[in-house]
Design a protein around this motif. Structure first.
Motif, PDB file in Angstrom:
ATOM      1  N   LEU A  34       0.818  -1.215   0.000  1.00 22.57           N
ATOM      2  CA  LEU A  34       0.000   0.000   0.000  1.00 22.57           C
ATOM      3  C   LEU A  34       0.853   1.266   0.000  1.00 22.57           C
ATOM      4  O   LEU A  34       0.528   2.242  -0.677  1.00 22.57           O
ATOM      5  N   SER A  35       1.966   1.236   0.746  1.00 21.34           N
ATOM      6  CA  SER A  35       2.841   2.408   0.826  1.00 21.34           C
ATOM      7  C   SER A  35       3.509   2.707  -0.506  1.00 21.34           C
ATOM      8  O   SER A  35       3.610   3.872  -0.907  1.00 21.34           O
ATOM      9  N   ILE A  36       3.972   1.680  -1.185  1.00 18.03           N
ATOM     10  CA  ILE A  36       4.631   1.889  -2.478  1.00 18.03           C
ATOM     11  C   ILE A  36       3.606   2.244  -3.540  1.00 18.03           C
ATOM     12  O   ILE A  36       3.784   3.199  -4.303  1.00 18.03           O
ATOM     13  N   ARG A  37       2.530   1.497  -3.581  1.00 18.06           N
ATOM     14  CA  ARG A  37       1.544   1.655  -4.656  1.00 18.06           C
ATOM     15  C   ARG A  37       0.753   2.959  -4.563  1.00 18.06           C
ATOM     16  O   ARG A  37       0.532   3.624  -5.559  1.00 18.06           O
ATOM     17  N   ALA A  47      12.274   0.235   4.454  1.00 15.44           N
ATOM     18  CA  ALA A  47      13.262  -0.654   5.068  1.00 15.44           C
ATOM     19  C   ALA A  47      13.559  -0.198   6.493  1.00 15.44           C
ATOM     20  O   ALA A  47      13.607  -1.018   7.419  1.00 15.44           O
ATOM     21  N   SER A  48      13.703   1.099   6.673  1.00 16.33           N
ATOM     22  CA  SER A  48      13.951   1.646   8.001  1.00 16.33           C
ATOM     23  C   SER A  48      12.751   1.434   8.918  1.00 16.33           C
ATOM     24  O   SER A  48      12.893   1.043  10.078  1.00 16.33           O
ATOM     25  N   ILE A  54      16.649  -3.236   2.067  1.00 20.60           N
ATOM     26  CA  ILE A  54      15.932  -2.805   0.862  1.00 20.60           C
ATOM     27  C   ILE A  54      15.594  -4.018   0.005  1.00 20.60           C
ATOM     28  O   ILE A  54      14.525  -4.074  -0.608  1.00 20.60           O
ATOM     29  N   ASP A  55      16.486  -5.003  -0.035  1.00 19.20           N
ATOM     30  CA  ASP A  55      16.206  -6.234  -0.785  1.00 19.20           C
ATOM     31  C   ASP A  55      14.971  -6.954  -0.239  1.00 19.20           C
ATOM     32  O   ASP A  55      14.171  -7.494  -1.002  1.00 19.20           O
ATOM     33  N   GLN A  56      14.800  -6.944   1.082  1.00 14.63           N
ATOM     34  CA  GLN A  56      13.628  -7.588   1.672  1.00 14.63           C
ATOM     35  C   GLN A  56      12.362  -6.811   1.342  1.00 14.63           C
ATOM     36  O   GLN A  56      11.306  -7.402   1.092  1.00 14.63           O
ATOM     37  N   VAL A  57      12.453  -5.481   1.314  1.00 14.49           N
ATOM     38  CA  VAL A  57      11.307  -4.662   0.912  1.00 14.49           C
ATOM     39  C   VAL A  57      10.920  -5.004  -0.528  1.00 14.49           C
ATOM     40  O   VAL A  57       9.741  -5.177  -0.845  1.00 14.49           O
ATOM     41  N   THR A  58      11.924  -5.126  -1.391  1.00 17.53           N
ATOM     42  CA  THR A  58      11.682  -5.480  -2.786  1.00 17.53           C
ATOM     43  C   THR A  58      11.007  -6.848  -2.889  1.00 17.53           C
ATOM     44  O   THR A  58      10.044  -7.024  -3.641  1.00 17.53           O
ATOM     45  N   THR A  59      11.489  -7.807  -2.123  1.00 21.15           N
ATOM     46  CA  THR A  59      10.918  -9.152  -2.127  1.00 21.15           C
ATOM     47  C   THR A  59       9.479  -9.132  -1.622  1.00 21.15           C
ATOM     48  O   THR A  59       8.591  -9.752  -2.224  1.00 21.15           O
TER      49      THR A  59
END
Length: 84
Positions: A34-37, A47-48, A54-59
């Motif tokens: 929801l935050s990205i979209r 990530a913070s 950041i990789d986990q956020v991407t995943t």
């Protein structure tokens, strides 16, 4: 899985399917999706916020997007990955 013709999906149906998809996501996946979209929150901030890389956020975003896509295109979205 056959893909739906999205030109026939009503706004109400899309909203219902979004609720189903959000219910099948983890809390973190839901927040990241929801935050990205909708809020265009940077990956670094997410990530913070969640204490991950950041990789986990991407995943997490990719998995959430996949869940949304599967629910949107599924003939019976409530049956998509019922074990989640």
């Amino acid at each position: 899985m056959r893909r739906r013709d999205l030109s026939t999906v009503t706004l109400e149906d899309a909203e219902r399917r979004m609720v189903i998809a959000l219910g099948k996501m983890t809390e973190r996946q839901c927040d990241i999706f929801l935050s990205i979209r909708f809020d265009e929150t940077p990956y670094e901030e997410l990530a913070s916020r969640h204490g991950v890389t950041i990789d986990q956020v991407t995943t997490d975003f990719a998995r959430a997007l996949g869940m949304w896509s599967r629910c949107l295109h599924s003939r019976f979205p409530h049956l998509v990955w019922p074990w989640l």
